[in-house]
Write a protein that holds these residues in place. Structure first.
Motif, PDB file in Angstrom:
ATOM      1  N   HIS A   1      -4.337   7.739 -12.779  1.00  0.00           N
ATOM      2  CA  HIS A   1      -4.636   6.372 -12.353  1.00  0.00           C
ATOM      3  C   HIS A   1      -5.732   6.395 -11.298  1.00  0.00           C
ATOM      4  N   ILE A   2      -6.490   5.301 -11.247  1.00  0.00           N
ATOM      5  CA  ILE A   2      -7.376   4.988 -10.127  1.00  0.00           C
ATOM      6  C   ILE A   2      -7.121   3.532  -9.783  1.00  0.00           C
ATOM      7  N   ASP A   3      -6.817   3.270  -8.523  1.00  0.00           N
ATOM      8  CA  ASP A   3      -6.462   1.924  -8.069  1.00  0.00           C
ATOM      9  C   ASP A   3      -7.348   1.562  -6.884  1.00  0.00           C
ATOM     10  N   LEU A   4      -7.950   0.376  -6.936  1.00  0.00           N
ATOM     11  CA  LEU A   4      -8.801  -0.104  -5.847  1.00  0.00           C
ATOM     12  C   LEU A   4      -8.428  -1.540  -5.520  1.00  0.00           C
ATOM     13  N   ARG A   5      -8.301  -1.843  -4.210  1.00  0.00           N
ATOM     14  CA  ARG A   5      -7.904  -3.181  -3.758  1.00  0.00           C
ATOM     15  C   ARG A   5      -8.826  -3.611  -2.621  1.00  0.00           C
ATOM     16  N   ILE A   6      -9.541  -4.718  -2.846  1.00  0.00           N
ATOM     17  CA  ILE A   6     -10.532  -5.199  -1.884  1.00  0.00           C
ATOM     18  C   ILE A   6     -10.199  -6.632  -1.486  1.00  0.00           C
ATOM     19  N   PRO A   7      -9.909  -6.892  -0.207  1.00  0.00           N
ATOM     20  CA  PRO A   7      -9.669  -8.277   0.226  1.00  0.00           C
ATOM     21  C   PRO A   7     -10.878  -9.152  -0.060  1.00  0.00           C
ATOM     22  N   ILE A   8     -10.636 -10.396  -0.425  1.00  0.00           N
ATOM     23  CA  ILE A   8     -11.707 -11.305  -0.805  1.00  0.00           C
ATOM     24  C   ILE A   8     -12.662 -11.571   0.356  1.00  0.00           C
TER      25      ILE A   8
ATOM     26  N   ALA B   1      -8.808  -3.126   5.711  1.00  0.00           N
ATOM     27  CA  ALA B   1      -7.676  -3.575   4.893  1.00  0.00           C
ATOM     28  C   ALA B   1      -7.809  -3.162   3.435  1.00  0.00           C
ATOM     29  N   GLN B   2      -8.944  -2.579   3.043  1.00  0.00           N
ATOM     30  CA  GLN B   2      -9.106  -2.082   1.684  1.00  0.00           C
ATOM     31  C   GLN B   2      -8.128  -0.930   1.441  1.00  0.00           C
ATOM     32  N   THR B   3      -7.739  -0.748   0.188  1.00  0.00           N
ATOM     33  CA  THR B   3      -6.957   0.434  -0.179  1.00  0.00           C
ATOM     34  C   THR B   3      -7.466   0.977  -1.509  1.00  0.00           C
ATOM     35  N   GLY B   4      -7.295   2.269  -1.687  1.00  0.00           N
ATOM     36  CA  GLY B   4      -7.629   2.921  -2.946  1.00  0.00           C
ATOM     37  C   GLY B   4      -6.821   4.200  -3.062  1.00  0.00           C
ATOM     38  N   PHE B   5      -6.469   4.560  -4.279  1.00  0.00           N
ATOM     39  CA  PHE B   5      -5.754   5.816  -4.479  1.00  0.00           C
ATOM     40  C   PHE B   5      -5.930   6.277  -5.921  1.00  0.00           C
ATOM     41  N   ALA B   6      -5.851   7.588  -6.119  1.00  0.00           N
ATOM     42  CA  ALA B   6      -6.051   8.172  -7.445  1.00  0.00           C
ATOM     43  C   ALA B   6      -5.207   9.426  -7.579  1.00  0.00           C
TER      44      ALA B   6
ATOM     45  N   PRO C   1      -0.513   9.743  -5.864  1.00  0.00           N
ATOM     46  CA  PRO C   1      -1.935   9.961  -5.581  1.00  0.00           C
ATOM     47  C   PRO C   1      -2.203  11.317  -4.937  1.00  0.00           C
ATOM     48  N   GLU C   2      -3.382  11.851  -5.242  1.00  0.00           N
ATOM     49  CA  GLU C   2      -3.863  13.081  -4.624  1.00  0.00           C
ATOM     50  C   GLU C   2      -4.873  12.782  -3.519  1.00  0.00           C
ATOM     51  N   ILE C   3      -5.597  11.669  -3.677  1.00  0.00           N
ATOM     52  CA  ILE C   3      -6.525  11.202  -2.656  1.00  0.00           C
ATOM     53  C   ILE C   3      -6.298   9.711  -2.459  1.00  0.00           C
TER      54      ILE C   3
END
Length: 242
Positions: A38-45, A69-74, A88-90
């Motif tokens: 998986h790769i997940d990215l979350r960016i506040p508007i 406040a951004q988040t990401g994980f893979a 996640p590894e990173i």
């Protein structure tokens, strides 16, 4: 263990409702899922836009808070029955020891409802692109490169969507020293006329065209292959395909 086919593809979150009474219907969330990764990215508007990383040092405290406040994980995804767990590894801002898992209820092939394993939240997701999504894990062949101390990378490739993540498990974004801390990169690309960066926790990359992504999307990578990538300098070894 392979993730069931119904999970694979690109998902966008429509909303999250937390047990503390708060909710979020506006954060941009991309969840790319291959057969294993998986790769997940979350960016506040309201995260600020920037032309370069050097602008981080000039952000007002409120703007810097929204950037932070951004988040990401893979990493790897494990599905057991209705239970889905992300390992996640990173990650951005940093890896957490907290369990990330939820109970998944598919209301249709293209919509899924997630309930936190601890009942702390409810999330709704809709599928934006179906499988096949090719997942690749890579390691740099030389000294750490790119943002932070990048040594590990994940790549998930679809027909018109692609996600890239690179970094080190030890990376940690430090809000008190954002321009000097080592932190992992998470980037989403979309193909319209050509490949363009649609979202990234490195805000200054957004909107850029990545013409070499066409060749990467068509490339049939194989285990142990050494390759170059349009997202990061140096040479990378393929360690797993899933």
């Amino acid at each position: 263990m392979t993730v069931p086919a119904i999970y694979q593809g690109l998902w966008r979150r429509t909303g999250i409702w937390r047990s503390n009474g708060t909710s979020d219907l506006s954060t941009q969330v991309w969840w790319f899922q291959s057969a294993s990764f998986h790769i997940d990215l979350r960016i506040p508007i309201d995260r600020p836009s920037m032309d370069s990383r050097t602008q981080l040092a000039r952000l007002a405290p409120a703007q810097l808070a929204r950037f932070s406040a951004q988040t990401g994980f893979a990493g790897k995804t494990v599905v057991t029955g209705d239970r889905c767990e992300w390992r996640p590894e990173i990650a951005f801002p940093a890896l957490s020891a907290d369990l990330d898992a939820g109970w998944m209820r598919f209301d249709s092939e293209d919509s899924v409802h997630e309930t936190g394993i601890d009942n702390s939240y409810e999330e709704d997701w809709i599928r934006m692109a179906s499988a096949p999504m090719r997942g690749v894990r890579l390691e740099t062949t030389g000294a750490p490169v790119s943002a932070g101390s990048a040594a590990v990378a994940y790549l998930i490739i679809g027909e018109r969507w692609m996600a890239w993540a690179c970094g080190s498990p030890s990376d940690a974004y430090l809000p008190g020293a954002p321009d000097h801390s080592a932190w992992s990169e998470f980037t989403v690309l979309h193909k319209g006329g050509g490949w363009r960066i649609a979202g990234s926790n490195c805000a200054w990359l957004e909107g850029q065209e990545v013409p070499d992504a066409d060749a990467l999307a068509a490339q049939l990578l194989s285990p142990a292959e050494i390759t170059t990538l349009p997202f990061a300098p140096g040479h990378w070894r393929v360690t797993a395909l899933a």
